[in-house]
Design a protein around this motif. Structure first.
Motif, PDB file in Angstrom:
ATOM      1  N   VAL A  54       0.868  -1.189   0.000  1.00 52.84           N
ATOM      2  CA  VAL A  54       0.000   0.000   0.000  1.00 52.84           C
ATOM      3  C   VAL A  54       0.899   1.231   0.000  1.00 52.84           C
ATOM      4  CG1 VAL A  54      -1.750   1.294   1.268  1.00 52.84           C
ATOM      5  CG2 VAL A  54      -1.864  -1.210   1.176  1.00 52.84           C
ATOM      6  N   VAL A  55       0.775   2.082  -1.025  1.00 55.57           N
ATOM      7  CA  VAL A  55       1.725   3.191  -1.194  1.00 55.57           C
ATOM      8  C   VAL A  55       1.243   4.486  -0.561  1.00 55.57           C
ATOM      9  CG1 VAL A  55       2.687   2.200  -3.287  1.00 55.57           C
ATOM     10  CG2 VAL A  55       0.741   3.763  -3.470  1.00 55.57           C
ATOM     11  N   ARG A  56      -0.047   4.646  -0.309  1.00 53.19           N
ATOM     12  CA  ARG A  56      -0.567   5.876   0.286  1.00 53.19           C
ATOM     13  C   ARG A  56      -0.639   5.727   1.802  1.00 53.19           C
ATOM     14  NH1 ARG A  56      -3.908   8.404  -3.658  1.00 53.19           N
ATOM     15  NH2 ARG A  56      -4.238  10.090  -2.148  1.00 53.19           N
ATOM     16  N   ASP A  57      -0.650   6.856   2.508  1.00 51.75           N
ATOM     17  CA  ASP A  57      -0.741   6.861   3.969  1.00 51.75           C
ATOM     18  C   ASP A  57      -2.142   7.298   4.380  1.00 51.75           C
ATOM     19  OD1 ASP A  57       1.877   6.048   4.515  1.00 51.75           O
ATOM     20  OD2 ASP A  57       2.630   8.078   4.238  1.00 51.75           O
ATOM     21  N   PRO A  58      -2.981   6.357   4.808  1.00 44.88           N
ATOM     22  CA  PRO A  58      -4.365   6.691   5.139  1.00 44.88           C
ATOM     23  C   PRO A  58      -4.490   7.331   6.516  1.00 44.88           C
ATOM     24  CG  PRO A  58      -3.973   4.384   5.564  1.00 44.88           C
ATOM     25  CD  PRO A  58      -2.694   4.924   4.970  1.00 44.88           C
TER      26      PRO A  58
ATOM     27  N   ALA B 296     -13.463   3.317  -0.895  1.00 46.64           N
ATOM     28  CA  ALA B 296     -12.097   3.677  -0.508  1.00 46.64           C
ATOM     29  C   ALA B 296     -11.713   5.015  -1.138  1.00 46.64           C
ATOM     30  CB  ALA B 296     -11.116   2.595  -0.953  1.00 46.64           C
ATOM     31  N   ARG B 297     -11.377   5.980  -0.309  1.00 44.56           N
ATOM     32  CA  ARG B 297     -10.993   7.299  -0.836  1.00 44.56           C
ATOM     33  C   ARG B 297      -9.594   7.288  -1.449  1.00 44.56           C
ATOM     34  NH1 ARG B 297     -14.047   9.096   3.941  1.00 44.56           N
ATOM     35  NH2 ARG B 297     -12.152   8.818   5.190  1.00 44.56           N
TER      36      ARG B 297
ATOM     37  N   THR C 292      -5.184   1.630  -6.266  1.00 42.15           N
ATOM     38  CA  THR C 292      -4.930   2.964  -5.719  1.00 42.15           C
ATOM     39  C   THR C 292      -5.535   4.027  -6.634  1.00 42.15           C
ATOM     40  OG1 THR C 292      -2.823   2.148  -4.845  1.00 42.15           O
ATOM     41  CG2 THR C 292      -3.134   4.543  -4.921  1.00 42.15           C
ATOM     42  N   ARG C 293      -6.258   4.953  -6.032  1.00 44.00           N
ATOM     43  CA  ARG C 293      -6.816   6.053  -6.825  1.00 44.00           C
ATOM     44  C   ARG C 293      -5.696   6.959  -7.340  1.00 44.00           C
ATOM     45  NH1 ARG C 293     -12.377   6.840  -6.625  1.00 44.00           N
ATOM     46  NH2 ARG C 293     -13.472   5.793  -4.897  1.00 44.00           N
ATOM     47  N   THR C 294      -5.789   7.323  -8.588  1.00 38.83           N
ATOM     48  CA  THR C 294      -4.836   8.258  -9.196  1.00 38.83           C
ATOM     49  C   THR C 294      -5.470   9.594  -9.522  1.00 38.83           C
ATOM     50  OG1 THR C 294      -5.290   7.379 -11.410  1.00 38.83           O
ATOM     51  CG2 THR C 294      -3.484   6.376 -10.171  1.00 38.83           C
TER      52      THR C 294
END
Length: 263
Positions: free
Chosen positions: A27-31, A123-124, A260-262
């Protein structure tokens, strides 16, 4: 189906936890907020807290026994009884979050592939999941074969092959404009200790519907079908998975997806 057994499920905690660590690592983003679909007894929550200590967390599971165990073990956490399909429909205690993650749960949801776009929409930032890809392994083929014999077949009926998709299939479902999808598979070779370890492994997961049906029949009719079934299945599994001086190897395939949203 009767409720799950947290104690039986946690018997192989280390082996069952490894795929979740691999999933989280990609998972590359930090939620700032996380929803765990099928959080079970809460044993994997520390993995999420270690990676994202500042994020809020909600664990959802359809098993009352699992939710109770999670709350007992983690009284500061938030665990709610909820169904994956309700979450996909925007109902339930946590409508959306930055990260929606799921480990070894979606294969139990009928038609889970059709739900994936709706689950991703909650998922945002990131929608991530892993599912077992071992339903054609000797363990599950043997389970279906033994359950298809009499007198068991008349009690348990048809044993569903809970097949999941391949990584490429999940990629095709989720690779819509505005999303980047990472899909892959890993085959673990677990070395299990003790007597009949593969029987104990699948008895806590894939064999649950069969075993519950046999238990219910025994309770209602005073029979011993569950004990007979365990003996037959155990014997066939010992042949399929020979024991070595150092343990019993179990090959276990997992399929992973991180969307992942881009935009």
């Amino acid at each position: 189906m009767a409720d799950w057994s947290p104690t039986a499920y946690l018997r192989y905690t280390d082996e069952r936890s490894r795929p979740f660590g691999e999933l989280v690592a990609r998972v590359v983003r930090d939620p700032s907020s996380i929803v765990d679909l099928g959080s079970g007894p809460g044993h994997l929550t520390p993995v999420l807290r270690e990676r994202w200590p500042a994020a809020s967390f909600v664990g959802l599971d359809a098993s009352p026994a699992m939710i109770e165990r999670a709350r007992e073990g983690d009284p500061q956490g938030r665990y709610e009884l909820a169904d994956v399909r309700d979450h996909a429909a925007g109902r339930g205690p946590a409508a959306e979050a930055d990260l929606v993650i799921s480990n070894a749960t979606l294969q139990w949801v009928p038609g889970h592939r059709d739900l994936l776009p709706a689950l991703a929409a909650t998922a945002r930032q990131t929608f991530a999941f892993s599912v077992p890809g071992n339903h054609d392994a000797p363990s599950h083929r043997t389970l279906r074969e033994v359950a298809g014999r009499e007198p068991y077949a008349s009690v348990v009926g048809h044993v569903e092959r809970r097949a999941v998709a391949d990584p490429a299939d999940y990629l095709e479902i989720l690779a819509e404009p505005g999303w980047s999808v990472d899909a892959w598979e890993t085959t673990y070779t677990h070395v299990l200790d003790g007597d009949d370890p593969v029987l104990r492994w699948i008895s806590a997961t894939g064999a649950q519907p069969v075993l519950h049906a046999l238990d219910d029949h025994d309770a209602a009719h005073g029979t011993d079908l569950r004990a007979r079934f365990d003996a037959e299945l155990g014997a066939d599994l010992r042949e399929a998975y020979p024991r070595h001086p150092w343990g019993t190897p179990l090959a276990f395939r997992r399929v992973f997806v991180v969307a992942t949203r881009t935009a």
